[in-house]
Write a protein that holds these residues in place. Sequence first.
Motif, PDB file in Angstrom:
ATOM      1  N   ILE A  71       8.191   1.283  -2.653  1.00  0.00           N
ATOM      2  CA  ILE A  71       8.383   1.596  -1.230  1.00  0.00           C
ATOM      3  C   ILE A  71       7.074   2.121  -0.628  1.00  0.00           C
ATOM      4  O   ILE A  71       6.680   1.721   0.481  1.00  0.00           O
ATOM      5  N   SER A  72       6.392   2.992  -1.360  1.00  0.00           N
ATOM      6  CA  SER A  72       5.111   3.536  -0.898  1.00  0.00           C
ATOM      7  C   SER A  72       4.074   2.425  -0.737  1.00  0.00           C
ATOM      8  O   SER A  72       3.281   2.440   0.214  1.00  0.00           O
ATOM      9  N   SER A  73       4.087   1.450  -1.646  1.00  0.00           N
ATOM     10  CA  SER A  73       3.144   0.321  -1.566  1.00  0.00           C
ATOM     11  C   SER A  73       3.352  -0.479  -0.286  1.00  0.00           C
ATOM     12  O   SER A  73       2.393  -0.884   0.368  1.00  0.00           O
ATOM     13  N   ILE A  74       4.625  -0.707   0.065  1.00  0.00           N
ATOM     14  CA  ILE A  74       4.936  -1.446   1.295  1.00  0.00           C
ATOM     15  C   ILE A  74       4.406  -0.693   2.512  1.00  0.00           C
ATOM     16  O   ILE A  74       3.775  -1.272   3.405  1.00  0.00           O
ATOM     17  N   HIS A  75       4.639   0.622   2.560  1.00  0.00           N
ATOM     18  CA  HIS A  75       4.163   1.425   3.697  1.00  0.00           C
ATOM     19  C   HIS A  75       2.636   1.430   3.767  1.00  0.00           C
ATOM     20  O   HIS A  75       2.061   1.336   4.858  1.00  0.00           O
ATOM     21  N   LEU A  76       1.989   1.507   2.609  1.00  0.00           N
ATOM     22  CA  LEU A  76       0.527   1.503   2.574  1.00  0.00           C
ATOM     23  C   LEU A  76      -0.017   0.156   3.048  1.00  0.00           C
ATOM     24  O   LEU A  76      -1.002   0.102   3.795  1.00  0.00           O
ATOM     25  N   LEU A  77       0.621  -0.929   2.645  1.00  0.00           N
ATOM     26  CA  LEU A  77       0.200  -2.266   3.082  1.00  0.00           C
ATOM     27  C   LEU A  77       0.352  -2.411   4.590  1.00  0.00           C
ATOM     28  O   LEU A  77      -0.536  -2.966   5.265  1.00  0.00           O
ATOM     29  N   LYS A  78       1.455  -1.895   5.136  1.00  0.00           N
ATOM     30  CA  LYS A  78       1.654  -1.950   6.592  1.00  0.00           C
ATOM     31  C   LYS A  78       0.560  -1.163   7.317  1.00  0.00           C
ATOM     32  O   LYS A  78       0.082  -1.577   8.372  1.00  0.00           O
ATOM     33  N   THR A  79       0.162  -0.036   6.718  1.00  0.00           N
ATOM     34  CA  THR A  79      -0.913   0.764   7.323  1.00  0.00           C
ATOM     35  C   THR A  79      -2.233   0.013   7.280  1.00  0.00           C
ATOM     36  O   THR A  79      -2.978  -0.004   8.268  1.00  0.00           O
ATOM     37  N   PHE A  80      -2.533  -0.626   6.153  1.00  0.00           N
ATOM     38  CA  PHE A  80      -3.798  -1.351   6.017  1.00  0.00           C
ATOM     39  C   PHE A  80      -3.865  -2.567   6.933  1.00  0.00           C
ATOM     40  O   PHE A  80      -4.941  -2.943   7.394  1.00  0.00           O
ATOM     41  N   ILE A  81      -2.715  -3.190   7.209  1.00  0.00           N
ATOM     42  CA  ILE A  81      -2.697  -4.328   8.136  1.00  0.00           C
ATOM     43  C   ILE A  81      -3.121  -3.860   9.531  1.00  0.00           C
ATOM     44  O   ILE A  81      -3.812  -4.576  10.257  1.00  0.00           O
ATOM     45  N   TYR A 137      -5.743   3.259  12.903  1.00  0.00           N
ATOM     46  CA  TYR A 137      -5.619   4.564  12.259  1.00  0.00           C
ATOM     47  C   TYR A 137      -7.001   5.168  12.025  1.00  0.00           C
ATOM     48  O   TYR A 137      -7.989   4.450  11.869  1.00  0.00           O
ATOM     49  N   THR A 138      -7.033   6.492  11.949  1.00  0.00           N
ATOM     50  CA  THR A 138      -8.288   7.171  11.623  1.00  0.00           C
ATOM     51  C   THR A 138      -8.513   7.090  10.107  1.00  0.00           C
ATOM     52  O   THR A 138      -7.564   6.877   9.337  1.00  0.00           O
ATOM     53  N   ALA A 139      -9.770   7.294   9.705  1.00  0.00           N
ATOM     54  CA  ALA A 139     -10.091   7.272   8.274  1.00  0.00           C
ATOM     55  C   ALA A 139      -9.324   8.363   7.536  1.00  0.00           C
ATOM     56  O   ALA A 139      -8.904   8.176   6.387  1.00  0.00           O
ATOM     57  N   GLN A 140      -9.087   9.491   8.207  1.00  0.00           N
ATOM     58  CA  GLN A 140      -8.361  10.609   7.585  1.00  0.00           C
ATOM     59  C   GLN A 140      -6.933  10.205   7.231  1.00  0.00           C
ATOM     60  O   GLN A 140      -6.430  10.528   6.142  1.00  0.00           O
ATOM     61  N   VAL A 141      -6.270   9.476   8.136  1.00  0.00           N
ATOM     62  CA  VAL A 141      -4.890   9.021   7.891  1.00  0.00           C
ATOM     63  C   VAL A 141      -4.864   8.031   6.740  1.00  0.00           C
ATOM     64  O   VAL A 141      -4.004   8.111   5.848  1.00  0.00           O
ATOM     65  N   LEU A 142      -5.798   7.090   6.725  1.00  0.00           N
ATOM     66  CA  LEU A 142      -5.862   6.083   5.651  1.00  0.00           C
ATOM     67  C   LEU A 142      -6.090   6.741   4.290  1.00  0.00           C
ATOM     68  O   LEU A 142      -5.434   6.391   3.301  1.00  0.00           O
ATOM     69  N   ILE A 143      -7.011   7.701   4.254  1.00  0.00           N
ATOM     70  CA  ILE A 143      -7.298   8.408   3.000  1.00  0.00           C
ATOM     71  C   ILE A 143      -6.073   9.215   2.545  1.00  0.00           C
ATOM     72  O   ILE A 143      -5.717   9.213   1.362  1.00  0.00           O
ATOM     73  N   ALA A 144      -5.422   9.886   3.505  1.00  0.00           N
ATOM     74  CA  ALA A 144      -4.245  10.704   3.171  1.00  0.00           C
ATOM     75  C   ALA A 144      -3.121   9.838   2.604  1.00  0.00           C
ATOM     76  O   ALA A 144      -2.513  10.185   1.583  1.00  0.00           O
ATOM     77  N   GLN A 145      -2.855   8.686   3.230  1.00  0.00           N
ATOM     78  CA  GLN A 145      -1.780   7.806   2.747  1.00  0.00           C
ATOM     79  C   GLN A 145      -2.116   7.231   1.378  1.00  0.00           C
ATOM     80  O   GLN A 145      -1.243   7.114   0.515  1.00  0.00           O
ATOM     81  N   ILE A 184      -1.601   9.995  -1.185  1.00  0.00           N
ATOM     82  CA  ILE A 184      -0.167  10.200  -1.450  1.00  0.00           C
ATOM     83  C   ILE A 184       0.360   9.124  -2.389  1.00  0.00           C
ATOM     84  O   ILE A 184       1.112   9.405  -3.333  1.00  0.00           O
ATOM     85  N   HIS A 185      -0.070   7.874  -2.157  1.00  0.00           N
ATOM     86  CA  HIS A 185       0.359   6.773  -3.022  1.00  0.00           C
ATOM     87  C   HIS A 185      -0.150   6.979  -4.458  1.00  0.00           C
ATOM     88  O   HIS A 185       0.596   6.749  -5.430  1.00  0.00           O
ATOM     89  N   ILE A 186      -1.388   7.433  -4.601  1.00  0.00           N
ATOM     90  CA  ILE A 186      -1.949   7.696  -5.933  1.00  0.00           C
ATOM     91  C   ILE A 186      -1.172   8.817  -6.629  1.00  0.00           C
ATOM     92  O   ILE A 186      -0.908   8.754  -7.840  1.00  0.00           O
ATOM     93  N   VAL A 187      -0.761   9.834  -5.862  1.00  0.00           N
ATOM     94  CA  VAL A 187       0.045  10.927  -6.426  1.00  0.00           C
ATOM     95  C   VAL A 187       1.371  10.380  -6.958  1.00  0.00           C
ATOM     96  O   VAL A 187       1.824  10.758  -8.044  1.00  0.00           O
TER      97      VAL A 187
END
Length: 198
Positions: free
Chosen positions: A144-154, A159-167, A170-173
């Motif tokens: 589920i996290s992978s899907i959300h991360l992919l949607k963010t990257f699309i 998004y700001t770099a801070q949001v991308l790094i934070a997401q 979180i996925h790595i965690v």
Amino acid sequence: MTEPKPKLRPLPAFIFMTRWLQLPLYLGLILAQCVYVFHFWVELKDLIGAAMGNEAALQHIIQAVTVPGAPVPSKLNETTIMLVVLGLIDVVMISNLLVMVIIGGYETFISRMNLDTHPDQPEWLSHVNASVLKTKLAMAIIGISSIHLLKTFINASSYTAQVLIAQTAIHIVFLLSAIAIAYTDRLTTMTHNDSKSH
């Protein structure tokens, strides 16, 4: 002739019976599953309607997938379709997670379902226990996290770099947590097997 099983004393019997208090929770998750099924069909209907030229469906789809600050597309394009489909996959994965929690949790913590002879018994249910259920849930959450991360990257440009790094962090965690759970489960199984062999 088998000996009759000894009856539980009143207090242990009462404590053991309290496991049925979890039943309303699982019934509530079944209702949540119904909401997800309804949401899935609404989104799918709008996607098909938008593809066939329905303006209202197109506007609903665009509003659903457009990130604030991103350019709003005027027609159904590949990116919009991809985002809608990823949203549908997300719903399916959450629905799978619900099924695992409902069936696995009921089987593990409330009562046996006696599905051993049922032809549709899920493969994972035959060896389910609390640790297996934990590992499978962790893997589902990673999906589920992978899907959300992919949607963010699309929509990375919105998004700001801070949001991308934070997401990403979180996925790595989530990944590290799943690895830790699987490793702990393996250690526990090995320790249990070693104690049996001695």
